[in-house]
Design an enzyme around this catalytic site. Structure first.
Site, short mmCIF file in Angstrom:
data_model
loop_
_atom_site.label_atom_id
_atom_site.label_comp_id
_atom_site.label_asym_id
_atom_site.label_seq_id
_atom_site.Cartn_x
_atom_site.Cartn_y
_atom_site.Cartn_z
CG ASP A 129 -1.96 -1.02 1.23
OD1 ASP A 129 -2.44 -1.34 0.13
OD2 ASP A 129 -2.34 -1.49 2.32
CE1 TYR A 167 3.96 -6.62 3.64
CE2 TYR A 167 3.21 -8.89 3.66
CZ TYR A 167 3.35 -7.68 3.01
OH TYR A 167 2.88 -7.54 1.74
#
Lengths: 266, 266
Positions: free
Chosen positions: A52, A110
């Protein structure tokens, strides 16, 4: 024609995310433009997945097909001369023609970073959120453990998700605490890195997990509520979406060689 | 009236240096503006010294006189709400009225950072220079040792220096090498932090020392030439001024209490 696989790092602060979109100014746009300037080819790269706006990558992976005769070892340095300084290509290898960066990804990790010291760390301000007030870190660890396994993670997916299935597997999740910046005699709690490693993540999934875990850390939710929240399969059951700037795509792993090592790192 | 001593960190990338100047947009301007907004007082702060445009500080120190009744423990958080996110005040203490941040500084330490890996580290790109090609690090260490002591450092001072004496003492100078980003099988040499600790530094002194040491690392000069270069007392004998972005004011030490510890850190 060759199929080239590359690793790229970027600071997502000033970009509209990884994937090409109408507004432009994406990481993908800059990579494809650099390839075009270098080889003359107008092509589309295939990434392991999107990130994003404002999200960073230590190691995003992409591949593309090229007819260029440029030797493998020259690609990285040459691309970097055409890329802005907040995008750096660091590795390149040739892979079989059928290799696809997204389909072949076996494991993604992540990292989400929370600075829980009294003062923000200005030198890392783009890569971490700063949390005022005390966090119950053992409670956050206890809450996080409820999410490890294979589940329908609808609770932790953006309502805009268009995926047909929200079942994913989180292989492992862990905290690392860096206390090197803590000052004696203060309530500094250090910098908390949360790692989540799985076979894939839904849109906003890590950020919604972190927003909910922060509420656990603040004592607003009980750690064992994470199980109930997960089972609700309802976005409304979770906490807010934590800010994108704390998130970094840490690693993408492949089984390129098909040998005994199932998650060989590229 | 109280005399308050504070520690401030800043990312100098987007500023015209520390000290107020006609072009504005300096760290000092923002600090004085934040104090004005907080206490209503228009005053001048006294810093341990200036830093050039683009140079950073992990721990710059300044003091000022205030009649404000704001309690000591509230100053930092309150100032930070008025400061941009790349300037952070992290400590405050009350000192005797006669205390002066510049006159009382006993020892200053600067750090200069060179990334000698093949690829730049984009996440630290504002705080380090990237050096292509191999560096002979033992030769740089050998060259640096010639500068430790009490000398006239005219060779390593900006020609614009207006100081009446260029004699200073470098107490110590050392390297720290961070190999955590080195990739196996490459010519990555790590991130090299050079620390210089002395009783004071002339304008551009650390940067000219580093520009010359890099030439030693590149094999353009012999390490023992550093002694000849120093003794020349001539700016032309030295190498170029290394970029400001690699430099950080690391620490300023005072003897505040007058106790046995002569270099007690504030």
């Amino acid at each position: 024609m060759r199929n080239l696989l590359m690793r790229v790092s970027y600071d997502g602060t000033d970009y509209n995310g990884f994937q090409t979109q109408p507004g432009g100014h994406t990481i993908q746009d800059y990579l494809e433009d650099a390839i075009h300037r270098l080889s003359g080819e107008q092509l589309k790269i295939i990434a392991s997945g999107r990130t994003d706006a404002g999200v960073h990558a230590r190691a995003q992976v992409f591949n593309f097909y090229t007819a260029s005769p440029i030797p493998l070892e020259r690609w990285c340095m040459a691309l970097n001369t055409w890329l802005p300084e907040d995008i750096v290509v660091s590795d390149a290898m040739e892979v079989p023609m059928e290799f696809h960066s997204r389909h072949a990804a076996k494991r993604k990790t992540y990292r989400y970073t929370i600075n829980a010291n009294q003062h923000p760390d200005l030198f890392n301000r783009r890569y971490q959120i700063h949390h005022y007030g005390q966090l119950d870190i053992p409670a956050m660890e206890q809450g996080l453990r409820h999410l490890i396994g294979t589940y329908d993670y609808t609770t932790f997916a953006s309502r805009k998700s268009t995926k047909s299935s929200h079942v994913r597997t989180i292989f492992d999740a862990w905290f690392e605490r860096d206390t090197s910046m803590c000052r004696p005699g203060t309530r500094d709690q250090g910098v908390i890195h949360t790692y989540l490693s799985g076979n894939g993540f839904l849109q906003h999934m890590v950020r919604i997990i972190m927003g909910t875990l922060i509420e656990v850390g603040e004592g607003k939710r009980h750690p064992d509520d994470m199980k109930i929240i997960l089972e609700a399969k309802n976005r409304a059951a979770a906490g807010p979406t934590a800010m994108g700037k704390g998130l970094m795509l840490w690693e993408v792993e492949y089984d390129i060689t098909g040998n005994e090592n199932p998650l060989q790192e590229f």
